[in-house]
Motif scaffolding. Structure first.
Motif, PDB file in Angstrom:
ATOM      1  N   ILE A 269       1.068   6.808  -6.725  1.00 21.35           N
ATOM      2  CA  ILE A 269      -0.019   7.716  -7.069  1.00 21.35           C
ATOM      3  C   ILE A 269       0.352   9.141  -6.689  1.00 21.35           C
ATOM      4  O   ILE A 269       0.153  10.090  -7.456  1.00 21.35           O
TER       5      ILE A 269
ATOM      6  N   VAL B   8       2.046   1.730  -3.562  1.00 20.82           N
ATOM      7  CA  VAL B   8       1.005   2.262  -4.448  1.00 20.82           C
ATOM      8  C   VAL B   8       0.722   3.720  -4.117  1.00 20.82           C
ATOM      9  O   VAL B   8       0.599   4.569  -5.008  1.00 20.82           O
TER      10      VAL B   8
ATOM     11  N   TYR C 177     -14.879   0.782 -17.699  1.00 18.14           N
ATOM     12  CA  TYR C 177     -16.092   0.007 -17.954  1.00 18.14           C
ATOM     13  C   TYR C 177     -15.790  -1.483 -17.901  1.00 18.14           C
ATOM     14  O   TYR C 177     -16.564  -2.273 -17.371  1.00 18.14           O
TER      15      TYR C 177
ATOM     16  N   LYS D 202     -25.943  11.274 -19.426  1.00 19.77           N
ATOM     17  CA  LYS D 202     -24.571  11.384 -19.940  1.00 19.77           C
ATOM     18  C   LYS D 202     -24.576  11.595 -21.451  1.00 19.77           C
ATOM     19  O   LYS D 202     -23.831  12.403 -21.980  1.00 19.77           O
TER      20      LYS D 202
ATOM     21  N   MET E 291      -6.676  -4.440   0.588  1.00 21.43           N
ATOM     22  CA  MET E 291      -5.847  -3.317   1.024  1.00 21.43           C
ATOM     23  C   MET E 291      -6.583  -2.015   0.733  1.00 21.43           C
ATOM     24  O   MET E 291      -6.877  -1.717  -0.422  1.00 21.43           O
ATOM     25  N   PRO E 292      -6.878  -1.243   1.794  1.00 16.22           N
ATOM     26  CA  PRO E 292      -7.739  -0.068   1.610  1.00 16.22           C
ATOM     27  C   PRO E 292      -7.206   0.941   0.598  1.00 16.22           C
ATOM     28  O   PRO E 292      -7.985   1.446  -0.213  1.00 16.22           O
ATOM     29  N   VAL E 293      -5.898   1.209   0.609  1.00 12.81           N
ATOM     30  CA  VAL E 293      -5.378   2.248  -0.296  1.00 12.81           C
ATOM     31  C   VAL E 293      -5.619   1.847  -1.746  1.00 12.81           C
ATOM     32  O   VAL E 293      -6.090   2.631  -2.566  1.00 12.81           O
ATOM     33  N   ILE E 294      -5.316   0.585  -2.041  1.00 14.09           N
ATOM     34  CA  ILE E 294      -5.468   0.115  -3.414  1.00 14.09           C
ATOM     35  C   ILE E 294      -6.939   0.089  -3.800  1.00 14.09           C
ATOM     36  O   ILE E 294      -7.326   0.525  -4.887  1.00 14.09           O
TER      37      ILE E 294
ATOM     38  N   SER F 278     -24.732  11.267 -11.155  1.00 19.10           N
ATOM     39  CA  SER F 278     -24.539   9.815 -11.090  1.00 19.10           C
ATOM     40  C   SER F 278     -24.638   9.303  -9.667  1.00 19.10           C
ATOM     41  O   SER F 278     -25.234   8.259  -9.403  1.00 19.10           O
TER      42      SER F 278
ATOM     43  N   TYR G 194     -21.709  15.949 -13.514  1.00 15.94           N
ATOM     44  CA  TYR G 194     -22.096  14.599 -13.938  1.00 15.94           C
ATOM     45  C   TYR G 194     -21.898  13.587 -12.808  1.00 15.94           C
ATOM     46  O   TYR G 194     -22.705  12.675 -12.635  1.00 15.94           O
ATOM     47  N   SER G 195     -20.816  13.768 -12.031  1.00 18.97           N
ATOM     48  CA  SER G 195     -20.598  12.836 -10.933  1.00 18.97           C
ATOM     49  C   SER G 195     -21.705  12.938  -9.906  1.00 18.97           C
ATOM     50  O   SER G 195     -22.158  11.930  -9.365  1.00 18.97           O
TER      51      SER G 195
ATOM     52  N   LEU H 277     -15.054   7.585 -11.223  1.00 19.94           N
ATOM     53  CA  LEU H 277     -14.890   8.874 -11.905  1.00 19.94           C
ATOM     54  C   LEU H 277     -15.139   8.696 -13.400  1.00 19.94           C
ATOM     55  O   LEU H 277     -15.908   9.440 -13.999  1.00 19.94           O
TER      56      LEU H 277
ATOM     57  N   GLN I 110       0.822  -1.206   0.000  1.00 19.52           N
ATOM     58  CA  GLN I 110       0.000   0.000   0.000  1.00 19.52           C
ATOM     59  C   GLN I 110       0.854   1.254   0.000  1.00 19.52           C
ATOM     60  O   GLN I 110       0.534   2.234  -0.663  1.00 19.52           O
TER      61      GLN I 110
ATOM     62  N   ARG J  37     -16.637   6.285 -14.958  1.00 18.28           N
ATOM     63  CA  ARG J  37     -17.952   5.767 -15.327  1.00 18.28           C
ATOM     64  C   ARG J  37     -19.044   6.809 -15.150  1.00 18.28           C
ATOM     65  O   ARG J  37     -20.115   6.686 -15.731  1.00 18.28           O
ATOM     66  N   SER J  38     -18.790   7.816 -14.324  1.00 16.20           N
ATOM     67  CA  SER J  38     -19.873   8.756 -14.053  1.00 16.20           C
ATOM     68  C   SER J  38     -19.880   9.927 -15.023  1.00 16.20           C
ATOM     69  O   SER J  38     -20.850  10.661 -15.066  1.00 16.20           O
TER      70      SER J  38
ATOM     71  N   MET K 181     -29.392   7.125 -16.243  1.00  9.98           N
ATOM     72  CA  MET K 181     -28.080   7.749 -16.059  1.00  9.98           C
ATOM     73  C   MET K 181     -27.403   7.928 -17.417  1.00  9.98           C
ATOM     74  O   MET K 181     -26.810   8.970 -17.702  1.00  9.98           O
TER      75      MET K 181
ATOM     76  N   SER L  48      -8.307   3.689  -4.320  1.00  5.28           N
ATOM     77  CA  SER L  48      -7.851   4.324  -5.565  1.00  5.28           C
ATOM     78  C   SER L  48      -8.565   3.714  -6.759  1.00  5.28           C
ATOM     79  O   SER L  48      -8.967   4.427  -7.688  1.00  5.28           O
TER      80      SER L  48
END
Lengths: 401, 448
Positions: free
Chosen positions: A38, A34, B329, A339, B272-275, A382, A378-379, B285, A31, B287-288, A335, B278
């Motif tokens: 990020i 990652v 998607y 969009k 794992m919460p972080v993964i 949704s 849009y979010s 994001l 973690q 998809r919306s 939805m 994210s």
């Protein structure tokens, strides 16, 4: 003795291995990696953006929302002038998007249910036609359909002088500038009628709750449907007439080269609306068909053997169960309608993406802020819709063990 | 046959009469018509109304599209002079090449054809029965094919990386097909065959990979001698367009979306919460928001995000946008598959002592992906339709080529015919795919 030493050696070796092989430590390690990755990507993009903005001399921040936009918008629900601010442009785009989406959602749902039921028709010709409707409109891109409606249908309509009079009563006029129809102009006391409508809706709601509770406790039924219908229409109409009919209509009339009075929808609106309705109704039709088919025939037979009439069977047994299967995909289709209304940008209908993301960025810059605001809209839509969906799902979920 | 002895001693034998034919109104064409079209007076009215509707629709379409149509003309003016109310298919014939290839130079269009033929040949083994190593072939298609196709389409000088990838791609393509031929003829895989021929069969299994590597090395050297200096002229991506670009973007998007979607779906189900968070943020994001906002973002914001000396052209920006969108998607499709795998499978994999990656690769993902093949195909179908959106940001995909036909001075106003033609092409593509996905669904259902 030797065995003890060996075990001790293994123990000392395994303290490191223990730490490495502990699942919790490993998960923390990955973690952190990652998170670092990020974070690094975000920092990299952020510094690049800051450097680029500075190099181009562009400012950032949301101050631009208060500045003058300076361009005109062809059609809007809320009043708009070219000297209004970018904030106003955002609101105009937002309301236009919502207007066309809501209207399309209502109609596409109705049409989708009709086509879906027709697909299950016993009449072979009807079910085949419905099936081809679904296949044709589902298998061509929506954007192509929108452009087709716009360039091949609504742009080649006759000029205002030769308008098509829909219904032949002189109220709805269709020409290459759009659809003209009467506009209601509420008088001073109209708010009382609006109030009456709300009161009627509230009354009907409490009536339904009361009737259900009475049926559960005493077993007596109350004719909720007809009473509700009477209240819903009767109360507002009575109030409307009593307050002296405070509503006038402005009728579109041909004066010179164009229509005066009334209100109108531009061809781009009509094209977008038609394409959205037809395209998505084919999806809804498939949902409805699958939903109805998912209710097993045994349910119908069981209901008949309990002595329920066919109408009751449909209303109390089939539809509630079919809805459980229909609603989730139906809501996600709604939805999608919201969009996909953003495709308006291709035919110049002033929706949120068109006026804010295209025109405003081209004129005033501030790409990052604008993109963030559009995505926020849009979010949120949704999120609201999926919250509604989750609420519905938990309510209707089968109580199984 | 029942026989009874009567009182007088005669034997009475029961012989049934031949059964009567069914009433003529319940069998054959007539019976079908009565059953399905005229089972009540109301349905008869509906049937006639529907027939009338079909008749007027088809009559109008026939009148416009065939009877009054113009097939040979040099401009829209000539079309209109010849037949003012008919379709002007002459324009489509003139624009046909552009609609398919965009503005790709005529002499170089064989490269586009070759690229797509190679793709078909590469993927064809999936439909061969009794062939081993299909997954390996699929992975090579994802890893190597894009470079070969990319070079074929773009051309120009090859750097050392591109040179390596192109040569490797050709090598892999050849060994794939050798494997197929050997399997068909001998029933053994290429690897087993090579091991047998070189006499490694009685050696330790760990050594078996060396003859295969040597064999591939020989093929690679052959390919190098054959294609080492081969090159094709450069075609700027501005000239790419038409159906070619539409298919290119969709294929690329699906090829990257599949691994991306699997990774995102696994991340979303991670403990794992972080993964997990994210992955959820990314998926939700993308998809919306509508694809068009993603594309606008890719075009307007990517230049701001990247260092000034590293700028991408519009096609690459659009492809990145479409790929991210498609991956989000696809992640949900894969997640659906992961959830459909019974919990017992996860527990059994754990009980066998498999690590996370082994249990995913060997137990869970094969089942999940197999369950989801129909959804993946319909997702691909959605992508093919969605790629039309790149026309809004100015890439000359098929839709924009169709629109361009009507804006050309000679053919100005030719809007309906190109759109109808495009609709037919898209319909054939998508309808075939959706039928295929439904057939797959039926096939997979019966095998389970």
């Amino acid at each position: 003795m030797a065995a003890v030493i060996e075990r001790g050696a293994r123990d000392s070796r395994s303290t490191f291995a223990k730490i490495v092989n502990d699942e919790r430590n490993r998960s923390i390690f990955w973690q952190v990696i990652v998170f670092g990755l990020i974070g690094y990507v975000c920092w990299y993009l952020f510094t690049n953006t800051a450097a680029n903005l500075e190099a181009r001399g562009m400012s950032s921040g949301f101050d631009f929302l208060g500045t003058n936009a300076g361009f005109d918008i062809a059609w809007s629900i809320i009043p708009y002038e070219p000297q209004d601010t970018f904030g106003r442009v955002y609101l105009v785009g937002l309301t236009n998007t919502l207007a066309v989406s809501l209207l399309a959602i209502v109609l596409t749902t109705i049409l989708g249910f009709i086509i879906g039921v027709l697909r299950l028709s016993h009449n072979w010709l009807i079910s085949t036609m419905a099936a081809w409707y679904v296949e044709i409109f589902r298998n061509t891109p929506l954007l192509l359909q929108i452009i087709f409606w716009y360039t091949a249908v609504f742009s080649v309509l006759p000029r205002p002088k030769q308008s098509i009079d829909i219904g032949g009563i002189g109220l709805f006029e269709l020409n290459n500038r759009g659809l003209y129809f009467p506009e209601p102009q509420p008088g001073d006391l109209f708010w009382i009628t609006m109030l009456a409508i709300f009161v009627a809706i509230a009354t009907v709601y409490f009536l339904a709750v009361w009737a259900k509770r009475r049926q559960l406790t005493t077993g007596e039924r109350f004719p909720v449907f007809w009473t509700s219908l009477g209240i819903l229409f009767g109360l507002p109409i009575v109030v409307f007439l009593v307050t002296g009919s405070p509503l006038a209509w402005s009728i579109p009339e041909l004066k010179g080269f164009n229509f005066q009075g009334g209100t109108s929808l531009p061809p781009s609106f009509l094209a977008l609306f038609f394409a959205l309705v037809i395209y998505h109704s084919s999806y809804i039709a498939e949902n409805v068909r699958a939903g109805i088919l998912s209710v097993s025939h045994g349910q119908t037979e069981a209901s008949y053997s309990l002595g329920l009439k066919p109408g009751w069977t449909l209303r109390l047994i089939i539809i509630p169960q079919a809805l459980r299967a229909i609603m989730p995909p139906l809501i996600s289709t709604w939805m999608t309608v919201v969009k996909n209304s953003s495709l308006a940008v291709a035919i110049g209908f002033p929706d949120l993406v068109s006026v804010f993301m295209q025109t405003s960025i081209n004129i005033g810059g501030h790409a990052i802020e604008i993109v963030a605001m559009v995505m926020l809209f849009y979010s949120s839509v949704s999120l609201i819709i999926s919250a509604a969906l989750n609420y519905y799902n938990t309510r209707v979920q089968l109580k199984e063990r | 046959m029942a026989s009874v002895e009567s009182q007088s001693g005669d034997v009475i034998v029961f012989t049934p009469k031949a059964s009567k034919p069914p009433p003529p109104t319940t069998v054959g064409v007539l019976g079908w018509l009565r059953e399905n079209l005229f089972y009540s007076w109301f349905s008869a009215i509906v049937t006639f109304a529907a027939l009338y509707l079909i008749f007027i629709t088809f009559a109008a379409l026939y009148q416009w599209g065939i009877a009054d149509a113009v097939w040979e003309a040099e401009s829209r003016r000539q079309c209109l002079d010849a037949s003012p109310h008919g379709a002007c298919w002459a324009g489509i014939i003139v624009w046909f090449n552009g609609i398919i290839y965009g503005r790709f130079p005529l002499d170089e269009q064989w490269r586009v054809d070759l690229g797509f033929i190679l793709l078909v040949l590469w993927l064809a083994p999936f439909w061969f029965p009794r062939l081993t190593g299909k997954i390996g072939i699929g992975i090579t298609a994802v890893v190597f094919y894009p470079f070969l196709a990319g070079y074929l389409f773009a051309g120009g000088e090859r750097g050392w990386f591109m040179q390596t990838m192109v040569l490797l791609a050709v090598t892999v393509f050849i060994t794939n097909w050798l494997h197929i031929v050997v399997s068909m003829v001998t029933g053994r895989s290429l690897r087993e065959w090579v091991v047998g021929v070189t006499g490694f069969a009685d050696k330790h299994e760990r050594l078996h990979k060396y003859p295969m590597l040597g064999f591939q090395g020989i093929v690679l050297i052959g390919v190098y001698l054959w294609l080492g200096n081969w090159s094709v002229s450069e075609v700027n991506t501005n000239l790419w367009g038409g159906l070619f670009l539409t298919l290119l973007i969709s294929v690329l998007a699906i090829v990257t979306a599949l691994p991306g979607g699997v990774a995102l779906a696994l991340a979303r189900r991670s403990h794992m919460p972080v993964i997990r968070v994210s992955a959820i943020a990314f998926i939700e994001l993308f998809r919306s928001v509508p694809l068009i906002t993603v594309l606008f973002m890719a075009v307007t914001m990517m230049p701001l995000f990247l260092p000034p000396d590293f700028q991408l052209n519009k096609l690459v920006q659009a492809i990145i946008g479409v790929c991210l969108f498609a991956a989000a998607y696809m992640a949900e499709v894969v997640r659906g598959g992961l959830q459909a795998v019974p919990n017992g499978q996860y527990e059994a994999a754990k009980a066998m002592g498999l690590t996370y990656w082994k249990s995913m690769n060997l137990i869970i993902l094969p089942q999940a992906l197999k369950l989801m093949i129909p959804n993946i195909v319909s997702n691909f179908l959605g992508l093919v339709k969605d790629t039309t959106l790149v026309s809004i940001i100015g890439l000359y995909d098929m839709l924009l080529m169709l629109k361009a036909a009507g804006q050309n001075p000679i053919w100005i106003g030719l809007h309906t015919e190109p759109l109808v033609f495009g609709a037919i092409v898209y319909f054939i593509l998508c309808f075939a795919m959706s039928q295929y996905s439904q057939a797959l669904e039926r096939k997979l259902k019966t095998t389970r």
